[in-house]
Design a protein around this motif. Structure first.
Motif, PDB file in Angstrom:
ATOM      1  N   ARG A  47      26.622  40.210  49.642  1.00 58.12           N
ATOM      2  CA  ARG A  47      26.886  41.618  49.969  1.00 58.12           C
ATOM      3  C   ARG A  47      25.634  42.316  50.480  1.00 58.12           C
ATOM      4  O   ARG A  47      25.692  43.120  51.415  1.00 58.12           O
ATOM      5  N   ARG A  48      24.485  42.005  49.861  1.00 58.32           N
ATOM      6  CA  ARG A  48      23.231  42.616  50.299  1.00 58.32           C
ATOM      7  C   ARG A  48      22.889  42.185  51.720  1.00 58.32           C
ATOM      8  O   ARG A  48      22.503  43.008  52.560  1.00 58.32           O
ATOM      9  N   LEU A  49      23.045  40.901  52.001  1.00 52.68           N
ATOM     10  CA  LEU A  49      22.723  40.391  53.333  1.00 52.68           C
ATOM     11  C   LEU A  49      23.652  40.969  54.396  1.00 52.68           C
ATOM     12  O   LEU A  49      23.194  41.422  55.452  1.00 52.68           O
ATOM     13  N   VAL A  50      24.947  40.973  54.126  1.00 51.82           N
ATOM     14  CA  VAL A  50      25.894  41.500  55.110  1.00 51.82           C
ATOM     15  C   VAL A  50      25.669  42.997  55.330  1.00 51.82           C
ATOM     16  O   VAL A  50      25.759  43.502  56.454  1.00 51.82           O
ATOM     17  N   GLY A  51      25.349  43.725  54.258  1.00 46.40           N
ATOM     18  CA  GLY A  51      25.045  45.147  54.403  1.00 46.40           C
ATOM     19  C   GLY A  51      23.869  45.375  55.342  1.00 46.40           C
ATOM     20  O   GLY A  51      23.887  46.285  56.177  1.00 46.40           O
ATOM     21  N   ARG A  52      22.855  44.530  55.251  1.00 49.57           N
ATOM     22  CA  ARG A  52      21.694  44.654  56.120  1.00 49.57           C
ATOM     23  C   ARG A  52      22.035  44.256  57.554  1.00 49.57           C
ATOM     24  O   ARG A  52      21.528  44.847  58.516  1.00 49.57           O
ATOM     25  N   LEU A  53      22.913  43.281  57.708  1.00 47.95           N
ATOM     26  CA  LEU A  53      23.338  42.883  59.053  1.00 47.95           C
ATOM     27  C   LEU A  53      24.162  43.975  59.713  1.00 47.95           C
ATOM     28  O   LEU A  53      24.106  44.164  60.939  1.00 47.95           O
ATOM     29  N   ILE A  54      24.944  44.691  58.923  1.00 48.78           N
ATOM     30  CA  ILE A  54      25.721  45.810  59.467  1.00 48.78           C
ATOM     31  C   ILE A  54      24.777  46.863  60.051  1.00 48.78           C
ATOM     32  O   ILE A  54      25.011  47.400  61.135  1.00 48.78           O
ATOM     33  N   TYR A  55      23.694  47.162  59.333  1.00 41.83           N
ATOM     34  CA  TYR A  55      22.736  48.145  59.846  1.00 41.83           C
ATOM     35  C   TYR A  55      22.001  47.608  61.075  1.00 41.83           C
ATOM     36  O   TYR A  55      21.703  48.346  62.010  1.00 41.83           O
ATOM     37  N   LEU A  56      21.742  46.321  61.090  1.00 41.43           N
ATOM     38  CA  LEU A  56      21.077  45.708  62.243  1.00 41.43           C
ATOM     39  C   LEU A  56      21.934  45.791  63.493  1.00 41.43           C
ATOM     40  O   LEU A  56      21.420  45.816  64.618  1.00 41.43           O
ATOM     41  N   ASN A  57      23.239  45.878  63.326  1.00 39.53           N
ATOM     42  CA  ASN A  57      24.171  45.933  64.450  1.00 39.53           C
ATOM     43  C   ASN A  57      23.952  47.163  65.331  1.00 39.53           C
ATOM     44  O   ASN A  57      24.462  47.245  66.441  1.00 39.53           O
ATOM     45  N   PHE A  58      23.153  48.158  64.860  1.00 36.73           N
ATOM     46  CA  PHE A  58      22.866  49.343  65.666  1.00 36.73           C
ATOM     47  C   PHE A  58      22.146  48.994  66.967  1.00 36.73           C
ATOM     48  O   PHE A  58      22.301  49.696  67.970  1.00 36.73           O
TER      49      PHE A  58
END
Length: 416
Positions: free
Chosen positions: A191-202
């Motif tokens: 969950r932590r990794l995917v959450g960070r990837l979601i923000y990286l998607n910007f």
């Protein structure tokens, strides 16, 4: 820290007191409700509160305003001459206590900064270089935005700093579902990794599809989902400095691409919507999202994607208007499904597509009003394929280049 505390005390931010016994009520203020658009959200209700039984005519006349407020005369108001309209334009992007200020009048920008400093004691950081984790590099040819440091932190957090880079974020043919392997022992790390990837998607639209696929399993991740997430990190290992480039000499035309992957979800058989929107050569909006309902044909799925894209185009057109940027109509809406194009252009098809009633009318009405112009493109040049399915590396790199993703660290030796 002392400067922050001093500013809080200077502005008399709070006083210590006993909590009173009060009844709690919840309400919301909805600004610019008149911006609701027919067909899109005209009949929608937002933040419902108790309805009043009366209205006050010209309520603003009954309040005293000490400040001077300047407004551009609205459309249809003929009494103002051109020299009475304020031509300066300054806009502020505010996120909590981080602010970006942009405008066409440097003197006005300085006056606003001086005013804010008197009121709140601000720290002027000069030309924007970092904002909310985004690195901003300006040059004559355009603006380059990336999240290189953020990517390096992700690799360090997952222990993949020294790993071998992967060529693509998701291997072609991989289908993730909720019952293909054992449960992950430490779901928090996923969950932590995917959450960070979601923000990286910007700034990294090239991982949008992979992130959407992974985010479906946040509630109960499996081992195969964790391995797929690490595949994305390995891909980032080879492209840490890749970022969006916004050229200054690009044309000022909006164009959009819409696509769908029919019944792609093996758990629910719902289709996947993908779209991207460009302003000239600059990519300004993109999305990969599972559709809310099951589509009975590929044409249904494509048409729902077109409707979603049209809604995004309407919002962007309102935003550009607020920023005083003209929008040339109609906006090309490119799709690789002939049947979906015919539905938009030919009302005879509507009798056979009653289950698409809302989406059908939305796209059709915006086409009739001259807002969008549906156009067919061949699948091999459909730029949204990268948002709807995993691709082999040759096709993936070709579409990635069309999104104007560049590595100026490598091309021009930019240093952090």
């Amino acid at each position: 820290m002392e400067e922050e505390l001093f500013a809080l005390k200077k502005n008399e931010t709070w006083i210590l007191t006993q909590l009173p016994k009060v009844s709690k009520y919840k309400a919301r203020l909805v600004a610019k409700g008149y911006n609701q658009v027919d067909v899109i959200d005209f009949h929608s209700s937002f933040s419902p509160v108790a309805k009043t039984q009366f209205d006050v005519n010209n309520a603003f006349l009954h309040g005293d305003i000490e400040e001077d407020v300047y407004m551009i005369p609205p459309e249809g108001y003929k009494d103002a001459s051109p020299n009475q309209i304020n031509k300066s334009f300054v806009t502020l992007l505010v996120y909590v206590d981080d602010i970006l200020i942009v405008g066409n009048d440097l003197d006005k920008i300085n006056l606003i900064k001086q005013y804010l400093n008197r009121k709140f004691s601000i720290k002027d950081l000069g030309n924007a270089k970092y904002f909310l984790g985004l690195k901003i590099h300006r040059k004559k040819s355009g603006i380059y935005v990336n999240q290189r440091k953020y990517i390096l932190d992700i690799m360090a957090d997952t222990g993949l700093t020294g790993c071998k880079p992967a060529t693509v974020p998701m291997i072609k043919g991989v289908k993730l579902n909720c019952k293909s392997s054992s449960t992950l022992n430490e779901p928090e790390k996923f969950r932590r990794l995917v959450g960070r990837l979601i923000y990286l998607n910007f700034t990294r639209p090239d991982i949008a599809f992979s992130v959407q696929q992974l985010s479906q399993f946040m509630h109960e991740p499996l081992q195969i989902h964790w391995e797929a997430a690490l595949q994305v990190v390995r891909y980032l290992k080879g492209t840490p400095s890749l970022g969006l480039f916004y050229p200054s000499n690009s044309n000022k035309l909006l164009e959009s691409f819409s696509d769908a992957d029919w019944a792609t979800c093996t758990d629910s058989r719902r289709s996947l919507t993908g779209y991207c929107i460009k302003y000239g050569d600059a990519l300004i909006a993109w999305k990969t999202k599972k559709q809310n309902t099951v589509s009975r044909s590929s044409a249904d799925a494509e048409y729902r994607s077109m409707a979603t894209t049209v809604c995004e185009l309407k919002w962007i057109s309102f935003l550009l208007k607020d920023l005083q940027i003209p929008v040339q109509l109609p906006i090309p809406l490119r799709c690789d499904n002939q049947a979906a194009i015919h539905i938009a252009e030919n009302p005879i098809f509507h009798e056979r597509t009653k289950h698409l009633d809302i989406d059908c009318h939305l796209v059709r009405d915006q086409f009739k009003q001259g807002f969008v112009l549906p156009q067919h493109v061949y699948s091999k040049v459909q730029q949204t394929d990268i948002f709807t399915k995993p691709l082999e590396h040759t096709a993936f790199y070709s579409l990635r280049d069309k999104m104007n993703l560049r590595d100026l660290h490598l091309e021009e030796g930019i240093l952090d």
